[in-house]
Write an enzyme that holds these catalytic residues in place. Structure first.
Site, PDB file in Angstrom:
ATOM      1  CE  LYS A   1      -3.106   2.949   2.427  1.00 44.74           C
ATOM      2  NZ  LYS A   1      -3.488   3.446   3.751  1.00 44.74           N
TER       3      LYS A   1
ATOM      4  N   GLY B   1      -8.354   9.254   9.786  1.00 43.94           N
ATOM      5  CA  GLY B   1      -8.607   9.281  11.215  1.00 43.94           C
ATOM      6  C   GLY B   1      -9.710  10.215  11.666  1.00 43.94           C
TER       7      GLY B   1
ATOM      8  CB  ALA C   1      -8.708   7.793   4.888  1.00 41.21           C
ATOM      9  N   GLY C   2     -11.487   7.810   6.587  1.00 40.05           N
ATOM     10  CA  GLY C   2     -12.686   8.604   6.828  1.00 40.05           C
ATOM     11  C   GLY C   2     -13.852   7.853   7.420  1.00 40.05           C
TER      12      GLY C   2
ATOM     13  CG  ASN D   1      -5.837   1.500  12.178  1.00 40.33           C
ATOM     14  OD1 ASN D   1      -5.587   0.340  12.442  1.00 40.33           O
ATOM     15  ND2 ASN D   1      -5.391   2.501  12.914  1.00 40.33           N
ATOM     16  CB  THR D   2      -9.036   5.706  13.295  1.00 41.83           C
ATOM     17  OG1 THR D   2      -7.708   5.969  12.848  1.00 41.83           O
ATOM     18  CG2 THR D   2      -9.309   6.505  14.556  1.00 41.83           C
TER      19      THR D   2
END
Length: 337
Positions: free
Chosen positions: A180, A241, A267-268, A289-290
């Site tokens: 990635k 994040g 993301a987001g 992830n977050t």
């Protein structure tokens, strides 16, 4: 060489003295490291793992030693769901959820969340090994790279050169070519620098890597990345994040419609409904992830994300009803008493 027969070298930015005549593999073992589980850069050049036992440490050598750190039930009655695979760079996967391995309380919690998510791919960051704590646990002790596909990433890189260097080390550490790529433009927004990203993609593809590329929600830039060798396009749904959910559904839909390679939102995502929206737009998958790691109950949220990805994908395949401007009765009005 010192009068005591020792050499002065630098390891991960720190000076140390070692006995003369030792090999790089011996150096790793002296620090409590398994040479088979790390990647070594010597004086700016990758030292192939197969040669570490033969390469002798020399006075003044500068070493970087890195490893991977946290930085990723189909119902049998649903005929056809299990066969709904997706493919990237010739590899097929059942789960369309990719999860990160950063921000967790510990590796054990991380492993439990990955298990609950049903993910088959996990992203991992490449970081220096801790040469001061020989007993420090490693991600590979908890998330087996033989069971999961590790996706080394370039988190924290702000230039094409740094990103390429990081992934060269990653390939040496684990042999992975599916990677990635993300090259950030600034620390405040963590928005991708598309010029640097394109440069890095071209270099990596030329060296045999298969880069899945974090990018802006720009269909023109996405096409250029594909032409440069990207094997997947990964537009952000919102800043990394942030948990804001998809802020750009129209652009992501356009990218999905025009792409020749898989498109995954990266993301987001903040909660399960965000993941479902991405899948309903036709995305091939979602990386997060977050949203899991910072949930009050990460393992339960991982399970929720798994189900939302599956539900969103099924809804996309089923084909949603058309939108109407006015009401349309579910029951016929003819014959009304």
């Amino acid at each position: 060489m010192g009068i005591d027969g020792t050499f002065s070298i630098r390891v991960n930015g720190e000076h140390r003295r070692v006995e003369g005549g030792i090999s790089v593999a011996d150096l790793a073992r002296e620090m409590g490291l398994d040479p088979a589980r790390v990647a070594v850069e010597r004086n700016g050049e990758i030292a192939p793992r197969s040669t570490l036992a033969e390469v002798q440490v020399a006075d003044g050598d500068d070493f970087e030693i890195v490893h991977f750190v946290g930085g990723g039930d189909h119902a049998g009655a649903l005929q056809g769901v299990d066969e709904d695979l997706w493919t990237v760079a010739g590899r097929s996967f059942r789960s369309r959820l990719i999860v990160g391995t950063g921000k967790y309380k510990n590796f054990a919690q991380n492993a439990a969340a990955v298990e609950a998510s049903g993910a088959e791919i996990v992203t991992v960051a490449v970081r220096r090994v801790n040469i001061h704590d020989r007993g420090a646990p490693m991600l590979t002790d908890f998330i087996d790279p033989k069971r999961y596909t590790y996706l080394p990433n370039t988190a924290g890189c702000f230039t094409a050169e740094d990103a390429v260097r990081t992934l060269r080390l990653a390939r040496e550490a684990g042999g992975w070519t599916l990677v990635k790529l993300e090259v950030l433009g600034e620390a405040k927004t963590l928005y991708p620098d598309m010029l640097e990203t394109l440069r890095a993609t071209e270099t990596l593809a030329a060296e045999g890597f298969e880069p899945m590329v974090y990018c802006a929600d720009d269909p023109i830039a996405a096409r250029r990345l594909e032409d440069a060798g990207a094997v997947a396009i990964m537009p952000l749904g919102a800043p990394i994040g942030s948990g804001l959910g998809l802020q750009n559904e129209v652009m992501i839909r356009i990218m999905v419609e025009g792409a020749r390679v898989p498109v995954l939102v990266d993301a987001g995502v903040g909660t399960a409904s965000d993941a479902a929206v991405a899948m309903e737009l036709g995305c091939d998958g979602v990386l997060m992830n977050t949203a899991i790691a910072e949930a009050k109950n990460p393992v339960l949220m991982a399970r929720a994300m798994r189900l939302s990805i599956e539900a969103g994908r099924m809804a996309y395949r089923a084909g949603r009803m058309g939108k109407r401007r006015y009401a349309d009765p579910s029951s016929p009005l003819a014959g009304l008493i």
